[in-house]
Design a protein around this motif. Structure first.
Motif, PDB file in Angstrom:
ATOM      1  N   ARG A  24       0.686  -1.349   0.044  1.00 53.24           N
ATOM      2  CA  ARG A  24      -0.399  -0.267  -0.021  1.00 53.24           C
ATOM      3  C   ARG A  24       0.802   1.120  -0.240  1.00 53.24           C
ATOM      4  O   ARG A  24       0.263   1.873  -0.596  1.00 53.24           O
ATOM      5  N   LEU A  25       2.219   1.638   0.373  1.00 56.23           N
ATOM      6  CA  LEU A  25       2.931   2.650   0.942  1.00 56.23           C
ATOM      7  C   LEU A  25       3.250   2.562  -0.569  1.00 56.23           C
ATOM      8  O   LEU A  25       3.708   3.935  -1.179  1.00 56.23           O
ATOM      9  N   SER A  27      15.628   2.331  -9.119  1.00 54.62           N
ATOM     10  CA  SER A  27      14.279   1.939  -7.454  1.00 54.62           C
ATOM     11  C   SER A  27      13.982   3.422  -6.327  1.00 54.62           C
ATOM     12  O   SER A  27      13.332   3.329  -5.701  1.00 54.62           O
ATOM     13  N   LYS A  28      14.335   4.120  -7.053  1.00 51.80           N
ATOM     14  CA  LYS A  28      13.863   5.446  -5.216  1.00 51.80           C
ATOM     15  C   LYS A  28      13.239   6.226  -6.374  1.00 51.80           C
ATOM     16  O   LYS A  28      12.972   6.305  -7.681  1.00 51.80           O
ATOM     17  N   PRO A  49      11.615 -10.006  -6.303  1.00 54.78           N
ATOM     18  CA  PRO A  49      13.468 -10.572  -5.410  1.00 54.78           C
ATOM     19  C   PRO A  49      13.868  -9.214  -5.167  1.00 54.78           C
ATOM     20  O   PRO A  49      14.722  -9.114  -4.764  1.00 54.78           O
ATOM     21  N   GLY A  50      13.175  -8.074  -5.675  1.00 56.30           N
ATOM     22  CA  GLY A  50      14.238  -7.324  -5.083  1.00 56.30           C
ATOM     23  C   GLY A  50      14.416  -6.618  -3.962  1.00 56.30           C
ATOM     24  O   GLY A  50      15.350  -5.940  -4.041  1.00 56.30           O
ATOM     25  N   TYR A  51      14.134  -6.888  -3.195  1.00 52.50           N
ATOM     26  CA  TYR A  51      13.547  -7.001  -1.518  1.00 52.50           C
ATOM     27  C   TYR A  51      14.503  -8.132  -1.529  1.00 52.50           C
ATOM     28  O   TYR A  51      14.956  -7.951  -0.076  1.00 52.50           O
ATOM     29  N   PRO A 105       8.481   2.699  -6.950  1.00 55.24           N
ATOM     30  CA  PRO A 105       8.414   1.541  -7.381  1.00 55.24           C
ATOM     31  C   PRO A 105       8.959   0.703  -6.742  1.00 55.24           C
ATOM     32  O   PRO A 105       9.555   0.557  -5.646  1.00 55.24           O
ATOM     33  N   LEU A 106       8.659  -0.681  -6.754  1.00 49.35           N
ATOM     34  CA  LEU A 106       9.220  -1.749  -6.368  1.00 49.35           C
ATOM     35  C   LEU A 106      10.579  -1.806  -6.570  1.00 49.35           C
ATOM     36  O   LEU A 106      10.614  -1.931  -8.028  1.00 49.35           O
TER      37      LEU A 106
END
Length: 1386
Positions: A1076-1077, A1217-1218, A1292-1294, A1084-1085
């Protein structure tokens, strides 16, 4: 009509003795010369220039014999003057003119000769004498007035009542040529009209009529064109009479009198009427009284000017002036000047020559006027422009011709935005070039008439403007000239002989690019109709000339037809068409039809205007041939104020288009005339068609003087149904407007006019030195453009006559007008005021009908409430009895989501209902406004609810008219530790922040809520609603909305979060919250590139670069966008935390050299170990030096490290990704808030989004160094595991970031397994000891913002009771604790 212009001029005629002081002025019939009488002196003045030509001084001996001069009369051919003297003599003076105006053309009217060759003298012994101008008495004996029979009308028996008194004589009289008789005033105050029954002027042939109700007559003036006699009365009013055509009786037409409403202090103190003078064109009359002052009225009694009020009567310091007393007055040529002989002390000039004694004496003043072109050229009434003519200039209302487009497109109003009241227009409401150029601004476009033309052709007699408002033509004494507003050039005759050889007689008009004019050719002695092309040279060689059998008195153009009215009372219709042969373009004219009107018109001079129109008694629907509906259907003739319509006879066989030869247009004959209206001054009609606005475009508009305006409106059946046979197809509706109408904008439902305004300059002169300056005695007069809406009058008149269906059709056709909401409001307001304040019971009230009518429009709710708010409270019950219960209307507004209108109804409910009802409705509205994020309205509602609670309901809140700019969602919520100033705290301008604890916030909820009366139940009630809303936002994971809500309403977010830490402020599902955030903050994720398997970040090799880059990337936007000290308020309000950042308590706020306050900015999280608090972790920098330092560090690192392609790829991935800079600022701020409130689970979620491992480290530090709620730690651990599972499958980006914080997660697991559960929890700001913060806190106490809550060191568990919190708030002596914070709303 007529308007005063500038200051009056004073003519130099300094007499050397009282015997030479002027006392009477009289112009000759052509108004080229003025005779000025002094007691023993006759002077002749020239009109332009105003100079003295010749003076005759009576020798002392004969002066004693004759007595002083009293009165003068000119011979009709201006060759003689007769002067009456005090001792009963009449002196004849010959005027020898040196100029030979051989060809001066003067029309000769039949029947005007009855007395013109003789002089009629009334003597005080009651006799009437006829005297030849050559000085002989004609051999007839004098007529004794007592032998002339008088009756009420001429139908009475021949033996009327005689005057019967020996001492009755005529005090004042004037001959009326068009009535062929004398209007007389007798010395006993009676008035009458004496007319010869046959052509012979003898006592037996004279008969008089009189009105029985006038007994105080003082003077008389006659209007030949309108056949009116104006009698001045001792009461100060003027009674205007006309003669009934059938009975010959005198009928009262109207009265000219000042009303108590307009002139409360003077209306009955003017004294008797002293003088009355009709203007040369008979369209206005000027009146002056015994005690001074003058007033100007239109022919049927509309007041134009009065000098007994306003700046004429009062000086700029408020003291009263003496009114101007007038001994004599006379109009100049064409009415451009009024010659006045003044007669009061302070007005007199001082002779400063060698004469020691200051002689006060009367002087000659010239008042200057400008007038509407309609007074002399009535064919201009089918234009939408206002054109005024002065003696040497023209005033236009159509603005610059370069921007002017066809005003006809002003009908394209469908996509116009609505406007509100007052000036007449809201922003963007006038996209149509027509309306904007015609209404534009207050100033006129002034065109100076060519001085070359004026030199030999003054005065200007006619002027005309074309349909587009781009070309003007003027005609003076001879010839004519025209001007283009595009080129700004005049075009004159190249051959002066041609110019001096023609006199324009019947006016001039434009037809496309051609000027059509009726003139008299002096050399050929021939009447002609000429057409000149604008683009060719002004020469007779390029003119099309048609000879006319008789003199043309009036001319008008309708489409491609010219209608002329001639001196033999005939009307001739011409067809005009454009012809091009090669390079030459000309127009040709051919006669279509002639109609003789001599049976109906007693005298040709009585016809004021003739107009060809498409108006008929039958509407287009019922005509046999619909395409003829907008053809020339009828002729409108204004005969001395009577509007006569002659329409085509369609009862006979119709002419079919295909049968008729186009070269021979055969036209239908005309029916006998029908009288439509009385007392008509001007008529407006248009030949344009618009299906949407047929009512307005097919109507006929009349101006009727003091009776206001009338409209002859067509009535159409709905949906083209067959009309009812019993319904008339047109209706005449009267209505009053506050301005004198000069033009009608048909589609726009507006009347344009002009009004005199005055400016005082007396303060520029000292009272003593300049007593005699005209600039002190008179205000400077200017003419201002004005306009008025009339639609509400017409709608109301239709509703009164039960024609609601027609009213609805008309209103719907005008609903797109920008001021339509104002129209409905005006109609409702006027009916309400009239009916609710009526002393008599109203048998058939109109208000319910009007209310029902307004409900047909979507603006109903706004209209009612705006009307109520502008009406006094006493009338509200009457209004709402008709329109409905305000509670129901309030609920309708809520259902329609119209919250601003609902807020207005709330004020009405507050005044009409008990407080409980208004609180209930206010709560409803407050909750809806909170839900919709209307913060401005929320702030008003908080104040409103407080006012109800504290008994301040007498001062209800103002209804918000529009959202403030900040409502776009900016945190303007300053906590003291997050204020950054570029100046020291002492230099903050007062009022920038609210700095006293107990003061109300300027635009937030009242500060009293947080002060000593905060235990009031009302505040608790408001707080409960705010808490409920905040809880809902948190439960729905709407952090962005929560931030806006807290910032806009000054909500105590931290203290509330402390209490709700284990309830609403818990994160139940980390994955949902994270998603949600990402969505709310447009973040972006993170994505992972294919080369990540060999990523240097995986083993931490380049972590320093990554962290430095992260740091500098977050700092960079602050440098670029936030350090600009001049950032505008709008930009400020766009970002909801553009100017917030945390600060060290122990850091001194440095003063920057810049004079402006710099906006605060955040620096990135630094990794200074466990000693850092969150406050220093997002350390505030006073200048950009630290950030610059960061950048240099990054540069050094880059220069010393060898960066491979894959590493660069990773860096670019990091940047990609910012999210937006604004979101980053907002997230960091929320992180700060949650950290301080101890909501660590939320901190972890935000830390994950920002991908800042330091956040997790800090939470760990807090968990290790303090007593920590085991349940929360357990929740964080569970949540992070859930995120890890989600990252493995969906995102998977996290993974790289989760790998970095894996060691900390491991430690967390160990801590949670120990299950340390402390009794109390205190949010810790590590690195700041009480010793450090206390002095700073003390320093800030005096200037800290309201709303500071001290959290007690020994606080209870997370659910702090309200009572304890209030106690802590009220305890003002206690120094700030470690968790203390301040808030303020900018």
């Amino acid at each position: 009509m007529y308007f005063l212009s500038g200051w009056p001029k004073r003519l130099l005629c300094a007499p050397r003795s009282p015997a030479e002081a002027p006392l009477h002025v009289q112009s000759d019939p052509r108004r080229a010369f003025f005779a000025v009488l002094a007691p023993a002196r006759l002077s002749i003045w020239y009109s332009r220039p105003s100079v003295l030509i010749v003076t005759y001084k009576e020798p002392a001996k004969s002066s004693t014999q004759f007595g002083s001069y009293k009165q003068a009369e000119w011979r009709p051919d201006s060759t003689m003057i007769a002067v009456s003297t005090a001792n009963g003599y009449i002196l004849f003076f010959h005027i020898a003119s040196s100029r030979g105006d051989k060809y001066l053309y003067e029309p000769v009217y039949p029947n005007l000769q009855s007395v013109l060759e003789d002089l009629l003298v009334a003597t005080s012994d009651g006799l009437l004498h006829l005297i030849h101008w050559e000085g002989m008495t004609n051999g007839r004996k004098a007529i004794n007035l007592s032998t002339v029979p008088f009756s009420v009308d001429l139908q009475s028996s021949r033996v009327g009542s005689f005057l019967g008194f020996a001492d009755v004589h005529i005090k004042d009289m004037e001959y009326c040529a068009t009535l062929d008789g004398f209007a007389v005033v007798f010395n006993d105050g009676k008035v009458g009209f004496i007319t010869p029954v046959s052509s012979r002027f003898t006592a037996e042939q004279l008969h008089g009529v009189w009105p029985q109700d006038v007994i105080d007559g003082t003077c008389v003036a006659v209007n030949n064109k309108y056949r009116l006699m104006a009698f001045g009365c001792a009461s100060g009013s003027v009674q205007v009479y006309t003669i009934d055509n059938t009975t010959g009786a005198m009928l009262l037409s109207h009265k000219l009198e000042l009303t108590a409403k307009q002139y409360p202090d003077i209306w009955n103190k003017t004294g008797a009427v002293k003088l009355i003078r009709w203007s040369p064109d008979n369209s206005a009359v000027i009146v002056t009284w015994e005690y001074g002052g003058l007033s100007l009225w239109s022919v049927f009694g509309a007041q134009l000017i009065c000098t007994l009020g306003g700046d004429f009567a009062y000086r700029s310091d408020g003291t009263k002036k003496d009114p101007l007393k007038i001994n004599s007055m006379s109009w100049g040529a064409e009415g451009y000047h009024l010659w006045v002989i003044s007669g009061f002390g302070s007005q007199h000039t001082e002779i400063e020559a060698n004469i020691r004694s200051i002689v006060k004496q009367p002087s000659i003043l010239l008042f200057q006027f400008i007038k509407s072109v309609l007074t002399v050229n009535p064919c201009m009434s089918n234009q939408e422009q206002v054109l005024l003519q002065g003696e040497d200039r023209l005033y236009l209302n159509c603005g610059e011709a370069s921007q002017t487009q066809n005003p006809k497109c002003s009908s394209a109003l469908a996509d116009r935005t609505p406007r509100r009241e007052g000036s007449p227009f809201a922003d963007g409401g006038l996209e149509s070039p027509g309306l904007s150029t015609l209404l534009g601004h207050r100033h006129w476009h002034v065109v100076q008439i060519s001085s070359t033309y004026l030199e030999s052709n003054w005065p200007i007699r006619f002027s005309a403007i074309d349909k587009l408002g781009q070309n003007i033509a003027v005609a003076g004494k001879f010839g004519f000239a025209h001007y283009s507003l595009l080129t700004k050039k005049w075009k004159l005759f190249g051959n002066i002989t041609q110019e001096q050889n023609m006199i324009v007689t019947g006016g001039l008009a434009w037809w496309n690019d051609f000027m059509v004019l009726a003139c008299y050719n002096l050399s050929d002695r021939q009447e002609e109709l000429r057409i000149y092309l604008r683009t060719s040279n002004l020469d007779n060689a390029f003119a099309h000339v048609t000879k006319a059998p008789m003199e043309t008195l009036l001319l008008s153009v309708f489409r491609d037809m010219v209608v002329v009215f001639r001196a033999d009372c005939s009307i001739c219709l011409y067809c005009i068409e454009r012809k091009s042969d090669g390079s030459n373009t000309t127009a040709s004219v051919q006669v279509l039809q002639e109609v003789s009107m001599s049976r109906y018109i007693p005298h040709p001079f009585l016809v004021v205007s003739v107009t060809l129109t498409s108006v008929s008694t039958e509407n287009g629907i019922t005509l046999k041939m619909p395409q003829q509906a907008r053809d020339a259907e009828s002729i409108m003739l204004n005969l001395a104020g009577q509007l006569i319509m002659i329409q085509r006879d369609r009862s006979g066989p119709q002419i079919r288009e295909k049968d008729s030869n186009p070269n021979q247009r055969k036209l239908l004959p005309f029916c006998p005339p029908v009288v439509l209206a009385q007392s008509v001054e001007n008529v407006w009609t248009t030949c344009r068609a618009n299906k949407q606005k047929r009512h307005l475009l097919e109507a006929l508009w009349l101006s009727c003087g003091s009776a206001g305006m009338k409209v002859w409106l067509p009535l159409f059946p709905r949906d083209h149904r067959k009309p009812h046979s019993f319904l008339s197809q047109r209706i005449m509706l009267p209505f009053h407007i506050n301005i004198y109408p000069l033009a009608v904008l048909f589609e726009d439902a507006l009347v344009l006019g002009a009004v005199n305004d005055t400016l005082l300059y007396d303060s520029l002169y000292t009272r003593n030195s300049a007593r005699e300056q005209l600039e002190v005695l008179f205000p400077f007069c200017v003419v201002e453009r004005t306009s008025q809406i009339y639609l509400h009058h017409i709608l109301r008149q239709l509703l009164v006559r039960n024609l609601g269906e027609q009213a609805l059709l008309l209103a719907q056709s005008c609903a797109a007008l920008p001021y339509f909401p104002h129209v409905l409001e005006l109609m409702l307001h006027e009916v309400l005021e009239e009916e609710a304040t009526s002393r008599e019971p109203i048998p058939d009230p109109l208000l319910p009908t009007v209310a029902k009518f307004i409900t047909e429009f979507p603006l109903f709710l706004q209209t009612v409430v705006h009307c109520a708010r502008k009406t006094e409270y006493a009338l509200w019950n009457y209004l709402f009895a008709a329109v409905g219960n305000p509670k129901d209307l309030f609920e309708e507004c809520l259902m329609a989501q119209d919250l601003d209108t609902a807020a207005s109804y709330l004020i009405i409910l507050q005044n009409m209902e008990v407080p409980a009802v208004s609180r209930q409705h206010a709560t409803l509205l407050f909750n809806t406004a909170l839900e919709q994020g209307k913060w401005d309205l929320c702030r008003h509602m908080i104040r409103f609810l407080k006012a109800i609670g504290s008994g301040e309901s007498e001062t209800p809140p103002s209804t918000p008219t529009s959202q403030e700019p900040s409502s776009s969602g900016g945190f303007e919520f300053f906590r003291n530790r997050s204020i950054s100033l570029s100046q020291s705290a002492e230099n903050v301008p007062p009022g920038k922040f609210s700095l006293q604890k107990t003061l109300s916030m300027p635009s937030g909820p009242s500060g009293k809520r947080w002060s000593k009366d905060s235990d009031c139940a009302e505040n608790m009630y408001i707080d409960m609603m705010l808490w409920r809303h905040a809880r809902r936002l948190l439960e729905d994971v709407r952090l962005k909305d929560l931030g806006c809500f807290a910032a806009q309403l000054g909500f105590e977010l931290i203290s509330w979060l402390c209490k709700e830490r284990t309830r609403a402020a818990r994160v139940d599902n980390f994955v949902v919250a994270l998603k949600r955030l990402h969505k709310d903050f447009l973040w972006p994720l993170p994505i992972i590139p294919a080369s990540s398997i060999s990523s240097p970040f995986k083993n931490g090799k380049c972590r320093t670069v990554g962290e430095q880059l992260l740091k500098s990337q977050s700092a960079d936007p602050f440098i670029t966008s936030e350090m600009d000290a001049g950032i505008s308020n709008i930009q400020r309000s766009q970002s909801w935390l553009s100017n917030i950042g945390p600060t060290h308590r122990d850091r001194d706020i440095a003063s920057s050299p810049g004079p402006q306050m710099q906006d605060a900015f955040l620096s990135p999280l630094s990794t200074k170990g466990d000693e850092c608090s969150i406050g220093s972790a997002t350390d505030l920098t006073e200048s950009s030096s630290m950030v610059d330092g960061d950048w240099t560090m990054v540069d050094e690192n880059f220069s010393t490290l060898s960066v491979t392609q894959s590493e660069l790829e990773h860096i670019s991935m990091e940047l990609a990704s910012k999210g937006p800079h604004q979101s980053q600022v907002q997230l960091r701020y929320l992180l700060h808030i949650f950290m301080e409130a101890g909501c660590l689970d939320w901190c972890v979620v935000i830390g994950l989004i920002l991908r800042e491992s330091s956040v997790v480290s800090q939470i760990l530090g807090i968990a290790q160094s303090s007593e920590m709620d085991g349940e929360m730690l357990q929740n964080i651990k569970t949540g992070l595991h859930a995120v890890e599972r989600w990252a493995s499958t969906d995102c998977p980006g996290y993974k790289p970031f989760l790998n970095i914080i894996k060691p900390q997660l491991q430690k967390l697991t160990e801590i949670t397994e120990e299950q340390v559960q402390p009794d109390t929890f205190q949010p810790i700001t590590v690195g700041k000891t009480p010793e450090q913060t206390s002095p700073r806190a003390e320093e800030n106490r005096g200037s800290s913002s309201h709303g500071s809550i001290s959290q007690s060191e020994t606080g209870s568990n997370s659910t702090v009771s309200r009572k304890e919190e209030d106690t802590a708030q009220a305890d003002e002596e206690e120094p700030f604790q470690d968790g203390a914070y301040d808030c303020s709303v900018s």
